[in-house]
Write a protein that holds these residues in place. Structure first.
Motif, PDB file in Angstrom:
ATOM      1  N   UNK A 140       2.704  -8.734  -9.689  1.00  0.00           N
ATOM      2  CA  UNK A 140       3.066  -7.854 -10.566  1.00  0.00           C
ATOM      3  C   UNK A 140       3.059  -6.094  -9.949  1.00  0.00           C
ATOM      4  N   UNK A 141       1.743  -5.990  -9.579  1.00  0.00           N
ATOM      5  CA  UNK A 141       1.052  -4.434  -9.509  1.00  0.00           C
ATOM      6  C   UNK A 141       0.752  -4.027  -7.833  1.00  0.00           C
ATOM      7  N   UNK A 142       1.814  -5.111  -7.427  1.00  0.00           N
ATOM      8  CA  UNK A 142       2.103  -5.095  -5.616  1.00  0.00           C
ATOM      9  C   UNK A 142       3.548  -4.884  -5.398  1.00  0.00           C
ATOM     10  N   UNK A 143       4.137  -4.137  -4.558  1.00  0.00           N
ATOM     11  CA  UNK A 143       5.471  -3.715  -4.205  1.00  0.00           C
ATOM     12  C   UNK A 143       5.109  -3.963  -2.992  1.00  0.00           C
ATOM     13  N   UNK A 144       6.084  -4.815  -2.294  1.00  0.00           N
ATOM     14  CA  UNK A 144       6.558  -5.551  -1.019  1.00  0.00           C
ATOM     15  C   UNK A 144       7.627  -4.651  -0.253  1.00  0.00           C
ATOM     16  N   UNK A 145       7.675  -3.375   0.396  1.00  0.00           N
ATOM     17  CA  UNK A 145       8.714  -2.270   0.846  1.00  0.00           C
ATOM     18  C   UNK A 145       9.059  -3.201   2.420  1.00  0.00           C
ATOM     19  N   UNK A 158       2.976  -1.768   1.653  1.00  0.00           N
ATOM     20  CA  UNK A 158       3.269  -1.586   0.241  1.00  0.00           C
ATOM     21  C   UNK A 158       3.240  -0.494  -0.290  1.00  0.00           C
ATOM     22  N   UNK A 159       3.496  -0.974  -2.007  1.00  0.00           N
ATOM     23  CA  UNK A 159       3.416  -0.228  -2.769  1.00  0.00           C
ATOM     24  C   UNK A 159       2.029  -1.074  -4.195  1.00  0.00           C
ATOM     25  N   UNK A 160       1.441   0.480  -4.368  1.00  0.00           N
ATOM     26  CA  UNK A 160       0.379  -0.658  -5.583  1.00  0.00           C
ATOM     27  C   UNK A 160       0.096   0.460  -6.719  1.00  0.00           C
ATOM     28  N   UNK A 161      -0.206  -0.386  -7.814  1.00  0.00           N
ATOM     29  CA  UNK A 161      -0.436   0.837  -9.017  1.00  0.00           C
ATOM     30  C   UNK A 161      -2.210   0.357  -9.257  1.00  0.00           C
ATOM     31  N   UNK A 162      -2.312  -0.546  -8.992  1.00  0.00           N
ATOM     32  CA  UNK A 162      -3.904  -1.304  -8.984  1.00  0.00           C
ATOM     33  C   UNK A 162      -4.686  -1.753  -7.579  1.00  0.00           C
ATOM     34  N   UNK A 163      -6.445  -1.398  -7.528  1.00  0.00           N
ATOM     35  CA  UNK A 163      -6.299  -1.408  -5.978  1.00  0.00           C
ATOM     36  C   UNK A 163      -6.724  -2.861  -5.807  1.00  0.00           C
ATOM     37  N   UNK A 167      -6.153  -5.403  -3.351  1.00  0.00           N
ATOM     38  CA  UNK A 167      -6.828  -6.949  -2.507  1.00  0.00           C
ATOM     39  C   UNK A 167      -6.445  -7.968  -2.648  1.00  0.00           C
ATOM     40  N   UNK A 168      -5.948  -8.227  -4.130  1.00  0.00           N
ATOM     41  CA  UNK A 168      -6.214  -9.827  -3.441  1.00  0.00           C
ATOM     42  C   UNK A 168      -4.144 -10.436  -3.224  1.00  0.00           C
ATOM     43  N   UNK A 169      -3.340  -9.181  -3.277  1.00  0.00           N
ATOM     44  CA  UNK A 169      -2.366  -9.419  -2.488  1.00  0.00           C
ATOM     45  C   UNK A 169      -2.673  -9.721  -0.778  1.00  0.00           C
ATOM     46  N   UNK A 170      -3.482  -8.858  -0.364  1.00  0.00           N
ATOM     47  CA  UNK A 170      -3.617  -9.042   1.476  1.00  0.00           C
ATOM     48  C   UNK A 170      -4.292 -10.067   1.271  1.00  0.00           C
ATOM     49  N   UNK A 171      -5.650 -10.610   0.841  1.00  0.00           N
ATOM     50  CA  UNK A 171      -6.112 -11.745   0.726  1.00  0.00           C
ATOM     51  C   UNK A 171      -5.289 -12.859   0.834  1.00  0.00           C
TER      52      UNK A 171
END
Length: 373
Positions: A140-145, A158-163, A167-171
């Motif tokens: 929810x805190x990561x957007x895939x452009x 990507x966009x992100x409001x929480x580092x 990191x979780x999305x990337x992993x």
């Protein structure tokens, strides 16, 4: 009892050494001049050099990056923060070599008069007059452009409001990156930057990442010329950055950001042709500044490069001198000069001696004069 104690100590030392060796394998070497790069599994990768071209017209910034890597990794990943929505495509492989030709040093020859250590008669060489040079979670805190495959790259914008969520999305999407990445991303999250995450995977099955990779071209809107460097503090080996800056004026970094003093290797107006004209959008002259910088201790990097116009558009080109012994007709000039000087001295001495003898004949001394009276 004593032998058992010694055996336990020896076993403890052995286990400690083994743990150290395993730790060096598990902890991968990652390095990237614009972000952070790590390989997969137990493999290793290092970025020997990053060369980038930056074009800024006051509103839009374009960056073409080319990595020279070494190691045995078959896959790796890195991330680059950008201040606004980015477009990503493969870059022209001819662009950086063309800029290299435009900015190569000027070679000049300068002569010296007196022989040096490598010249005759000090050396055993011939007398030829040649002075040779030595030259998942948190979605929810990561957007895939967007996400696309570009040559050797799997690119996610990507966009992100929480580092931590980033990191979780990337992993969870196989972008394996450094453990400390979340804390280093916080300043970018606070400024609402976006991100370009890249997985590097050779198109040839089973191939390793090595040598010069395909150039990648990233473009985004920006009212200032910025080159993201902060994530390079995660690198574990010394970094080298080569930066070509194309703008209306000569540009310079506002600060060294924790590295050695940036060195300008070229500055001047160039007329774009070929791949450079395609990159700049036309044949109008543009000011090109080439900058080299080294980061012996990447952990000292404390920000991104912000580049500004210098007070004057002073041109500069490196000059490489080749020193040669001054010759005439293949003969060192010093040789006939010295011979001539010796001849003049000898002639002068003979003349003085002849004059003295002539005077003696004309005016005999009192000792040899006949007695009077």
């Amino acid at each position: 009892m004593w032998n058992a104690t010694k055996r336990r100590r020896a076993l403890a030392v052995l286990l400690a050494l083994l743990a150290t060796q395993l730790g060096s394998l598990v902890d991968p070497a990652y390095a990237c001049g614009c972000g952070a790069m790590v390989p997969d599994g137990f493999s290793r990768i290092g970025v020997a050099r990053e060369t980038s071209v930056v074009r800024w017209d006051g509103h839009t910034e374009q960056i073409v990056m080319r990595f020279t890597v070494g190691g045995d990794a078959k896959r790796a990943a890195w991330i680059m923060p950008v201040p606004s929505r980015a477009g990503v495509e493969l870059g022209d492989p001819d662009l950086i070599p063309e800029l290299g030709r435009l900015t190569r040093p000027e070679h000049k020859t300068r002569t010296y008069f007196w022989p040096r250590e490598r010249d005759w008669p000090f050396s055993s060489g011939r007398l030829d007059g040649a002075g040779a040079a030595r030259p998942g979670a948190g979605e929810a805190s990561v957007g895939v452009v967007g996400r696309e495959r570009l040559g050797d790259f799997d690119v996610a914008r990507l966009t992100a409001t929480d580092p931590d969520a980033l990191g979780d999305w990337l992993e969870s999407n196989d972008f394996t990156l450094p453990d400390r990445l979340a804390s280093e991303l916080q300043p970018y999250v606070d400024r609402k930057w976006e991100y370009v995450a890249v997985r590097l995977a050779p198109r040839e099955q089973g191939a390793t990442l090595g040598g010069e990779l395909d150039p990648l071209r990233i473009s985004f809107a920006s009212d200032r010329l910025v080159y993201p460097m902060r994530l390079s503090r995660l690198a574990k080996s010394a970094q080298a950055l080569g930066l070509y800056v194309l703008a209306d004026h000569r540009m310079e970094p506002a600060s060294p950001i924790g590295g050695a003093a940036p060195e300008v290797t070229f500055a001047g107006t160039v007329t774009p042709e070929g791949s450079l004209a395609e990159f700049t959008g036309g044949a109008a002259p543009v000011f090109l500044t080439a900058i080299d910088q080294r980061f012996p201790d990447p952990s000292r990097i404390d920000g991104d490069h912000e580049l500004r116009a210098t007070a004057k558009d002073t041109p500069f080109r490196q000059v490489v001198y080749r020193d040669e012994l001054l010759t005439a007709g293949g003969v060192p000039v010093w040789l006939p000069t010295v011979a001539g000087a010796l001849l003049v001295l000898a002639s002068t001495a003979v003349t003085l001696l002849s004059v003295r003898r002539s005077r003696r004949r004309r005016h005999p001394s009192a000792a040899t004069a006949p007695p009077t009276g």
